[in-house]
Design a protein around this motif. Structure first.
Motif, PDB file in Angstrom:
ATOM      1  N   ILE A  51       0.845  -1.207   0.000  1.00 37.43           N
ATOM      2  CA  ILE A  51       0.000   0.000   0.000  1.00 37.43           C
ATOM      3  C   ILE A  51       0.874   1.248   0.000  1.00 37.43           C
ATOM      4  O   ILE A  51       0.635   2.208  -0.750  1.00 37.43           O
ATOM      5  CB  ILE A  51      -0.933   0.020   1.242  1.00 37.43           C
ATOM      6  N   ALA A  52       1.907   1.207   0.839  1.00 39.26           N
ATOM      7  CA  ALA A  52       2.811   2.365   0.904  1.00 39.26           C
ATOM      8  C   ALA A  52       3.464   2.584  -0.459  1.00 39.26           C
ATOM      9  O   ALA A  52       3.563   3.728  -0.945  1.00 39.26           O
ATOM     10  CB  ALA A  52       3.867   2.140   1.985  1.00 39.26           C
ATOM     11  N   ALA A  53       3.910   1.497  -1.093  1.00 40.30           N
ATOM     12  CA  ALA A  53       4.584   1.626  -2.396  1.00 40.30           C
ATOM     13  C   ALA A  53       3.641   2.217  -3.441  1.00 40.30           C
ATOM     14  O   ALA A  53       4.033   3.064  -4.255  1.00 40.30           O
ATOM     15  CB  ALA A  53       5.099   0.262  -2.848  1.00 40.30           C
ATOM     16  N   ILE A  54       2.369   1.803  -3.376  1.00 43.11           N
ATOM     17  CA  ILE A  54       1.390   2.339  -4.341  1.00 43.11           C
ATOM     18  C   ILE A  54       1.231   3.846  -4.133  1.00 43.11           C
ATOM     19  O   ILE A  54       1.290   4.643  -5.085  1.00 43.11           O
ATOM     20  CB  ILE A  54       0.027   1.618  -4.171  1.00 43.11           C
ATOM     21  N   HIS A  55       1.055   4.228  -2.853  1.00 41.31           N
ATOM     22  CA  HIS A  55       0.860   5.653  -2.574  1.00 41.31           C
ATOM     23  C   HIS A  55       2.090   6.469  -2.956  1.00 41.31           C
ATOM     24  O   HIS A  55       1.977   7.562  -3.524  1.00 41.31           O
ATOM     25  CB  HIS A  55       0.503   5.851  -1.089  1.00 41.31           C
ATOM     26  N   GLN A  56       3.275   5.898  -2.679  1.00 43.41           N
ATOM     27  CA  GLN A  56       4.492   6.623  -3.018  1.00 43.41           C
ATOM     28  C   GLN A  56       4.670   6.701  -4.541  1.00 43.41           C
ATOM     29  O   GLN A  56       5.196   7.673  -5.070  1.00 43.41           O
ATOM     30  CB  GLN A  56       5.704   5.968  -2.363  1.00 43.41           C
TER      31      GLN A  56
ATOM     32  N   ALA B  27       4.795   9.686  -9.544  1.00 41.87           N
ATOM     33  CA  ALA B  27       4.257   9.947 -10.885  1.00 41.87           C
ATOM     34  C   ALA B  27       3.835  11.407 -11.037  1.00 41.87           C
ATOM     35  O   ALA B  27       4.040  12.023 -12.082  1.00 41.87           O
ATOM     36  CB  ALA B  27       3.073   9.020 -11.155  1.00 41.87           C
ATOM     37  N   ARG B  28       3.247  11.948  -9.931  1.00 42.53           N
ATOM     38  CA  ARG B  28       2.813  13.357  -9.985  1.00 42.53           C
ATOM     39  C   ARG B  28       4.015  14.298 -10.016  1.00 42.53           C
ATOM     40  O   ARG B  28       3.908  15.441 -10.411  1.00 42.53           O
ATOM     41  CB  ARG B  28       1.956  13.684  -8.759  1.00 42.53           C
ATOM     42  N   ASP B  29       5.148  13.764  -9.540  1.00 42.85           N
ATOM     43  CA  ASP B  29       6.353  14.592  -9.450  1.00 42.85           C
ATOM     44  C   ASP B  29       7.336  14.226 -10.567  1.00 42.85           C
ATOM     45  O   ASP B  29       8.553  14.122 -10.345  1.00 42.85           O
ATOM     46  CB  ASP B  29       6.992  14.376  -8.059  1.00 42.85           C
ATOM     47  N   ASP B  30       6.798  13.967 -11.747  1.00 49.74           N
ATOM     48  CA  ASP B  30       7.609  13.652 -12.937  1.00 49.74           C
ATOM     49  C   ASP B  30       8.593  12.503 -12.712  1.00 49.74           C
ATOM     50  O   ASP B  30       9.729  12.517 -13.208  1.00 49.74           O
ATOM     51  CB  ASP B  30       8.400  14.898 -13.388  1.00 49.74           C
ATOM     52  N   GLY B  31       8.150  11.511 -11.945  1.00 52.96           N
ATOM     53  CA  GLY B  31       8.978  10.306 -11.794  1.00 52.96           C
ATOM     54  C   GLY B  31      10.132  10.454 -10.818  1.00 52.96           C
ATOM     55  O   GLY B  31      11.114   9.702 -10.907  1.00 52.96           O
ATOM     56  N   ALA B  32      10.002  11.385  -9.886  1.00 54.70           N
ATOM     57  CA  ALA B  32      11.083  11.573  -8.903  1.00 54.70           C
ATOM     58  C   ALA B  32      11.232  10.326  -8.030  1.00 54.70           C
ATOM     59  O   ALA B  32      10.261   9.599  -7.793  1.00 54.70           O
ATOM     60  CB  ALA B  32      10.753  12.777  -8.021  1.00 54.70           C
ATOM     61  N   TRP B  33      12.462  10.061  -7.571  1.00 53.78           N
ATOM     62  CA  TRP B  33      12.679   8.956  -6.644  1.00 53.78           C
ATOM     63  C   TRP B  33      12.088   9.297  -5.283  1.00 53.78           C
ATOM     64  O   TRP B  33      12.258  10.421  -4.797  1.00 53.78           O
ATOM     65  CB  TRP B  33      14.175   8.670  -6.496  1.00 53.78           C
TER      66      TRP B  33
END
Ligand code: NAI
Length: 379
Positions: A352-357, A362-368
């Motif tokens: 769940i955490a991984a999905i939310h992160q 994705a919203r942050d242009d693929g930032a780590w």
């Protein structure tokens, strides 16, 4: 719906086919394992039957005791599966049929043609069902192939080529292992070893898919492990009533072939191929066309193939058994017994955490981003 009561003869602890029958019969909740004579050793059979949840008065020491006791009960079992070594099939199957039970018998049904004739006669006399476990014919895409052939989608069938070959009996040093030895001993296995053990599935499948019967054959048998009386390799050419030419290879010394059952059907206007290692797919090649892949569970299958596609597309054959493995480990865990790795709530939390992160990334242009839940970031 009232569950049917199911009795099992053979298929004891450590047997090859027993687990498949227990899983298969009970998968849909249609049958309950109610009675059994599971082992050639009476005590082992009784003990294992009770481990499987059979009541002690229906955990029998041998099949004759089971026949007598079940025949005398008002609530007798509805179906008896015979999953013992070949030499015992005839006697047990005939006795249960005559006593009014329906039977599912393992292949080969009997040791001799005369015995098989007697079983057919007994079925006619008793009106009871006697099915034989040619289970490969129940794969959904095998049914689809049969439908395509029957509907003329590959034209008149010229040729069927089938192999059921594995290398699991290739170790000459292990040939005396009792689990293998009976399969090549005429007293236990009958007149044929590998052809009766595995080739029989391929021969049945050829007739099943083509909706035709084998009328003539020629065979070359070989015992490649010297100590074996019966063949461990066979090449069989055959002809079917409708004129189809058949070629069948079966072997138990073909090292490297693991679940090696495949069948190809070549018609005048198309060819089909199915293999047990890729049971989700049939390859269909129309004359002058490209090869197409027909998938289990996809739209446009025949009603029969759709009915037997037990899990929807995206879930392969064997998927329900993976789910069953979760239940097995859950039961062991609840009972405080050793078990395999169970997916836990912590795994759920990490996902769940991984999905939310991932959404944040994705919203942050693929930032780590840190994929871990806050509570587990220190670990
Ligand atoms: P196995 O040797 O692994 O097990 C046989 C089981 O039957 C053992 O538990 C043994 O104790 C028990 N048994 C032997 N004699 C008995 C008796 N008189 N009463 C009660 N139990 C008895 O043999 P496996 O490989 O499980 O084969 C059993 C049958 O299933 C054979 O006829 C074989 O051809 C067939 N088979 C069918 C397959 C299929 O694809 N349909 C696959 C594997 C086996």
């Amino acid at each position: 719906m009232v569950k049917l009561k199911w009795g099992l003869v053979g298929g004891g602890e450590g047997s090859q086919i027993g687990p498949a029958h227990r899983l298969g019969a009970q998968a849909d909740g249609l049958f309950t394992l109610t009675a059994g004579a599971l082992d050639h050793d009476a005590d082992r059979g009784r003990a294992f039957a009770q481990d499987l949840g059979i009541a002690s008065d229906r955990a029998y020491g041998d099949w004759a005791e089971m026949l007598a006791a079940e025949s005398a009960r008002e609530d007798r079992v509805d179906l008896v599966t015979v999953a013992t070594p070949n030499a015992t099939h005839f006697e047990i199957t005939k006795a249960f049929l005559q006593a009014g039970f329906h039977v599912l018998c393992e292949k080969p049904m009997t040791m001799t043609v005369a015995e098989a004739e007697e079983i057919v006669q007994t079925v006619a006399e008793t009106g009871k069902i006697c099915a034989v476990n040619y289970c490969y014919s129940a794969y959904p895409l095998v049914r689809e192939m049969r439908r395509m052939v029957t509907d003329g989608e590959i034209g008149k069938v010229r040729l069927v080529v089938t192999n059921f070959s594995h290398g699991h009996h290739a170790d000459a040093a292990d040939a005396d292992n009792p689990r293998l030895r009976w399969r090549y001993d005429p007293a236990m296995a009958g007149v044929s070893g590998q052809f009766a053990d595995c080739g029989i599935h391929a021969l049945h499948m050829a007739g099943f898919i083509c909706n035709d019967q084998v009328t003539a054959l020629q065979a070359d048998f070989a015992s490649t492990v010297a100590s074996r009386t019966l063949e461990d390799d066979a090449m069989v050419n055959f002809r079917m009533q409708g004129g189809t030419v058949g070629r069948l290879w079966t072997s138990s010394v073909a090292l490297g072939r693991q679940h090696g059952f495949d069948i190809q059907v070549f018609g005048e206007t198309g060819g089909l191929r199915w293999a047990s290692e890729q049971p989700n797919q049939v390859l269909y090649t129309p004359l002058n066309g490209r090869t197409q892949i027909i998938e289990k569970g996809e739209g446009g299958l025949s009603d029969e193939a759709a009915r037997l596609s037990r899990v929807p597309i995206a879930h392969p054959e064997g998927f329900p058994l993976a789910v069953a493995n979760i239940y097995v480990d859950l039961a062991a865990s609840i009972r405080g017994q050793p078990h395999g790795a169970l997916p836990t709530a912590e795994d759920g939390l990490r996902s769940i955490a991984a999905i939310h992160q991932a959404v944040i990334s994705a919203r942050d242009d693929g930032a780590w981003v840190d994929a871990r839940p806050p509570s587990l970031r220190g670990q």
